[in-house]
Structure formats: C-alpha cells, structure tokens
Write a protein that holds these residues in place. Sequence first.
Motif, PDB file in Angstrom:
ATOM      1  N   VAL A 114     -39.937  78.760 -34.143  1.00 42.75           N
ATOM      2  CA  VAL A 114     -40.012  77.845 -32.994  1.00 42.75           C
ATOM      3  C   VAL A 114     -41.462  77.733 -32.529  1.00 42.75           C
ATOM      4  N   THR A 115     -41.701  76.771 -31.635  1.00 44.15           N
ATOM      5  CA  THR A 115     -43.065  76.511 -31.157  1.00 44.15           C
ATOM      6  C   THR A 115     -43.095  76.568 -29.635  1.00 44.15           C
ATOM      7  N   VAL A 116     -44.036  77.333 -29.100  1.00 45.52           N
ATOM      8  CA  VAL A 116     -44.274  77.360 -27.655  1.00 45.52           C
ATOM      9  C   VAL A 116     -45.745  77.010 -27.436  1.00 45.52           C
ATOM     10  N   LEU A 117     -45.982  75.910 -26.730  1.00 50.23           N
ATOM     11  CA  LEU A 117     -47.345  75.478 -26.418  1.00 50.23           C
ATOM     12  C   LEU A 117     -47.551  75.534 -24.912  1.00 50.23           C
ATOM     13  N   VAL A 118     -48.798  75.771 -24.497  1.00 49.99           N
ATOM     14  CA  VAL A 118     -49.116  75.737 -23.070  1.00 49.99           C
ATOM     15  C   VAL A 118     -50.246  74.735 -22.836  1.00 49.99           C
ATOM     16  N   GLY A 119     -50.241  74.153 -21.644  1.00 54.97           N
ATOM     17  CA  GLY A 119     -51.299  73.248 -21.223  1.00 54.97           C
ATOM     18  C   GLY A 119     -52.142  73.932 -20.166  1.00 54.97           C
ATOM     19  N   CYS A 120     -53.463  74.018 -20.426  1.00 58.68           N
ATOM     20  CA  CYS A 120     -54.351  74.769 -19.530  1.00 58.68           C
ATOM     21  C   CYS A 120     -55.360  73.840 -18.881  1.00 58.68           C
ATOM     22  N   ASP A 121     -55.718  74.168 -17.657  1.00 63.13           N
ATOM     23  CA  ASP A 121     -56.807  73.477 -16.981  1.00 63.13           C
ATOM     24  C   ASP A 121     -58.076  74.283 -17.235  1.00 63.13           C
ATOM     25  N   PRO A 122     -59.019  73.769 -18.047  1.00 65.03           N
ATOM     26  CA  PRO A 122     -60.215  74.549 -18.395  1.00 65.03           C
ATOM     27  C   PRO A 122     -61.033  74.951 -17.176  1.00 65.03           C
ATOM     28  N   ALA A 123     -60.895  74.199 -16.095  1.00 69.14           N
ATOM     29  CA  ALA A 123     -61.653  74.553 -14.886  1.00 69.14           C
ATOM     30  C   ALA A 123     -61.188  75.892 -14.322  1.00 69.14           C
ATOM     31  N   LEU A 124     -60.009  76.346 -14.749  1.00 69.01           N
ATOM     32  CA  LEU A 124     -59.459  77.601 -14.237  1.00 69.01           C
ATOM     33  C   LEU A 124     -59.649  78.748 -15.225  1.00 69.01           C
ATOM     34  N   GLY A 125     -60.478  78.526 -16.269  1.00 71.28           N
ATOM     35  CA  GLY A 125     -60.752  79.581 -17.242  1.00 71.28           C
ATOM     36  C   GLY A 125     -59.987  79.357 -18.529  1.00 71.28           C
ATOM     37  N   ASP A 126     -59.973  80.371 -19.390  1.00 75.39           N
ATOM     38  CA  ASP A 126     -59.305  80.200 -20.687  1.00 75.39           C
ATOM     39  C   ASP A 126     -58.197  81.217 -20.907  1.00 75.39           C
ATOM     40  N   SER A 127     -57.744  81.872 -19.844  1.00 70.99           N
ATOM     41  CA  SER A 127     -56.679  82.863 -20.000  1.00 70.99           C
ATOM     42  C   SER A 127     -55.390  82.299 -19.400  1.00 70.99           C
ATOM     43  N   SER A 128     -54.391  83.157 -19.275  1.00 75.66           N
ATOM     44  CA  SER A 128     -53.089  82.732 -18.770  1.00 75.66           C
ATOM     45  C   SER A 128     -53.169  82.129 -17.368  1.00 75.66           C
ATOM     46  N   GLN A 136     -50.905  75.549 -16.815  1.00 72.66           N
ATOM     47  CA  GLN A 136     -50.309  74.652 -15.822  1.00 72.66           C
ATOM     48  C   GLN A 136     -48.981  74.049 -16.279  1.00 72.66           C
ATOM     49  N   GLY A 137     -48.662  74.235 -17.555  1.00 75.81           N
ATOM     50  CA  GLY A 137     -47.412  73.681 -18.055  1.00 75.81           C
ATOM     51  C   GLY A 137     -47.088  74.256 -19.411  1.00 75.81           C
ATOM     52  N   MET A 138     -45.828  74.070 -19.841  1.00 71.44           N
ATOM     53  CA  MET A 138     -45.406  74.626 -21.128  1.00 71.44           C
ATOM     54  C   MET A 138     -44.358  73.731 -21.770  1.00 71.44           C
ATOM     55  N   VAL A 139     -44.303  73.804 -23.107  1.00 70.37           N
ATOM     56  CA  VAL A 139     -43.260  73.098 -23.845  1.00 70.37           C
ATOM     57  C   VAL A 139     -42.801  74.016 -24.971  1.00 70.37           C
ATOM     58  N   TYR A 140     -41.492  73.952 -25.234  1.00 71.79           N
ATOM     59  CA  TYR A 140     -40.869  74.842 -26.219  1.00 71.79           C
ATOM     60  C   TYR A 140     -39.911  74.016 -27.061  1.00 71.79           C
ATOM     61  N   GLY A 141     -40.002  74.151 -28.388  1.00 70.32           N
ATOM     62  CA  GLY A 141     -39.098  73.390 -29.243  1.00 70.32           C
ATOM     63  C   GLY A 141     -38.950  74.019 -30.611  1.00 70.32           C
ATOM     64  N   GLY A 142     -38.065  73.423 -31.414  1.00 68.11           N
ATOM     65  CA  GLY A 142     -37.805  73.944 -32.749  1.00 68.11           C
ATOM     66  C   GLY A 142     -36.735  73.123 -33.444  1.00 68.11           C
ATOM     67  N   PRO A 143     -35.972  73.746 -34.332  1.00 65.16           N
ATOM     68  CA  PRO A 143     -34.917  73.022 -35.041  1.00 65.16           C
ATOM     69  C   PRO A 143     -33.840  72.516 -34.066  1.00 65.16           C
ATOM     70  N   VAL A 144     -33.112  71.481 -34.486  1.00 66.15           N
ATOM     71  CA  VAL A 144     -32.023  70.944 -33.646  1.00 66.15           C
ATOM     72  C   VAL A 144     -30.920  71.995 -33.545  1.00 66.15           C
ATOM     73  N   LEU A 145     -30.528  72.298 -32.302  1.00 70.50           N
ATOM     74  CA  LEU A 145     -29.526  73.332 -32.062  1.00 70.50           C
ATOM     75  C   LEU A 145     -28.147  72.705 -31.846  1.00 70.50           C
ATOM     76  N   GLY A 188     -50.427  63.463 -16.255  1.00 66.53           N
ATOM     77  CA  GLY A 188     -50.448  63.255 -17.701  1.00 66.53           C
ATOM     78  C   GLY A 188     -50.198  64.486 -18.542  1.00 66.53           C
ATOM     79  N   LEU A 189     -49.990  65.642 -17.908  1.00 61.25           N
ATOM     80  CA  LEU A 189     -49.795  66.864 -18.699  1.00 61.25           C
ATOM     81  C   LEU A 189     -48.470  66.835 -19.469  1.00 61.25           C
TER      82      LEU A 189
END
Length: 197
Positions: free
Chosen positions: A60-74, A78-87, A116-117
């Motif tokens: 599966v895939t978990v991606l996060v959207g980060c605001d670079p103005a807030l650094g490069d760590s967790s 600011q947002g997340m998306v999770y997906g994979g095979p059709v369940l 737009g995130l």
Amino acid sequence: MSGSYVIRDAVLEDAPVIAEIHERGWLQAYGHFITPEALAEKSAEKRIAYWQARIADPAVTVLVGCDPALGDSSTAVQGMVYGGPVLPHDMTSGSLDGFDSELYILHCRQSAQGKGLGRLLTAALARRFQAAGAKSLVLWAFKDNAFRGFYDRIGGRVVAEGWDEGQADIAYGWDDLNSLIAACEGATNTANRADTA
Ligand SMILES: CC(C)(COP(=O)(O)OP(=O)(O)OC[C@H]1O[C@@H](n2cnc3c(N)ncnc32)[C@H](O)[C@@H]1OP(=O)(O)O)[C@@H](O)C(=O)NCCC(=O)NCCS
C-alpha cells in the motif's frame, strides 16, 4: 501558511501526526453522525500502531503533504492520503469491475483546507499507482459527507453504492488515471507540485 506543499512518502516517524490528522478529519467530516464508539476507534492514541503498519507495508501507499515553511519533519505534515489495491466492500448497487486501484483515506488539516492540498495528494497517489501499472481508481465516501463535493469537483463519477461502519456510502470512480491527474493538477500551480513519485 504558504499554500505551497511538498508531497513525500510517509515514514514511520509520521505515524503520530497522521493518526492525529485522521482523527481530526473524522471528527470534522463525520462527528455529527458517527457513534462515539466508532470515533473512539479512530483516536490518534489507538491508531499510531495502525499507521506504522500501513507505512511499513509495501503493498500500500501512504503519502503526506508538508508545508516547507514549517520544516522538513513530521511537524510540517498538513495532510495525508492512503491507498492500494481495490478492497472488497459491502455493496448494494453498481460495480467496481475494471477498477484497479483504490484511494482509502484522504484528510487535510482544517487550516490547510481549500488551498489545493487535497488535489495535490490525490494526483500524487494517482501518479504512484500509474507508475505501478494501474489504469483507474475508485474510492468510497460516506453519503452524508459535506466534503463529497471535492470528488465531484475532480471529475469522479458515481459507480456504486454500499454500506460501511453502519453508514450508507458511495463509490466514485475514474476510468482513466490520466483524467484524474489532469483534473487535480489542471487548477493547481504546477510550481507547487514537488511529488517524490
Ligand atoms: C476533502 C478534502 C480532502 C479536500 O482537500 P482540500 O485541500 O480542502 O481541497 P482543494 O483545496 O484541493 O480543493 C479542490 C477543489 O475541490 C473543491 N472542494 C473542496 N472541498 C469541497 C467541498 N466540501 N464541497 C465542494 N467542493 C469542494 C474546491 O473548491 C476546489 O475546487 P476549485 O479548485 O475549483 O476551487 C479536505 O477538505 C479534507 O480533508 N476534509 C476533511 C476530511 C474529509 O472529509 N476527508 C475526505 C473524506 S471522504
């Protein structure tokens, strides 16, 4: 908040912030109709191990959207998306035949919504699936969900109806990942897209 986001793969250290965004997203979108028991299951405290397992799972895939103005760590997430095979899903009408990837969960912090995130995260997941050979995408959303308009806006067509967690839900499908990516990125300043896919 700049509204300029970087999309990257989630790492194990992101599990707590993903769990927090997930819990808050549920409260915002479904707090008015979901039982306290179901909401308790989504509590960030309980969900950290759940997200660690998903982040570590290569299927599966978990991606996060980060605001670079807030650094490069967790802390920048600011947002997340999770997906994979059709369940498999409890369906009452329609069909998922022909769909070969699924977006399971998408949430943005309330302070990051409308910038737009959601579009960027959806496009990044679609691109990732496309790179793995997928052609199409489906997702399920609760019928009683004020945010369903987002999926209408990015060109989803209703392909099925069903039932999840005691609530009626509805499946949006895109037959062609290219059309989903175009719908997501068409209205986005491409200079803001820094997907790692
Ligand atoms: C739904 C969600 C992921 C959308 O992400 P977002 O970053 O706020 O959305 P975007 O800024 O990328 O918006 C993309 C387009 O969808 C539209 N849109 C967003 N939310 C909408 C809504 N509730 N109703 C109608 N249109 C909506 C926007 O107006 C925008 O269109 P435009 O570019 O023509 O103006 C986000 O608002 C969110 O996390 N909501 C709370 C949790 C949730 O509901 N998650 C999804 C569960 S199914």
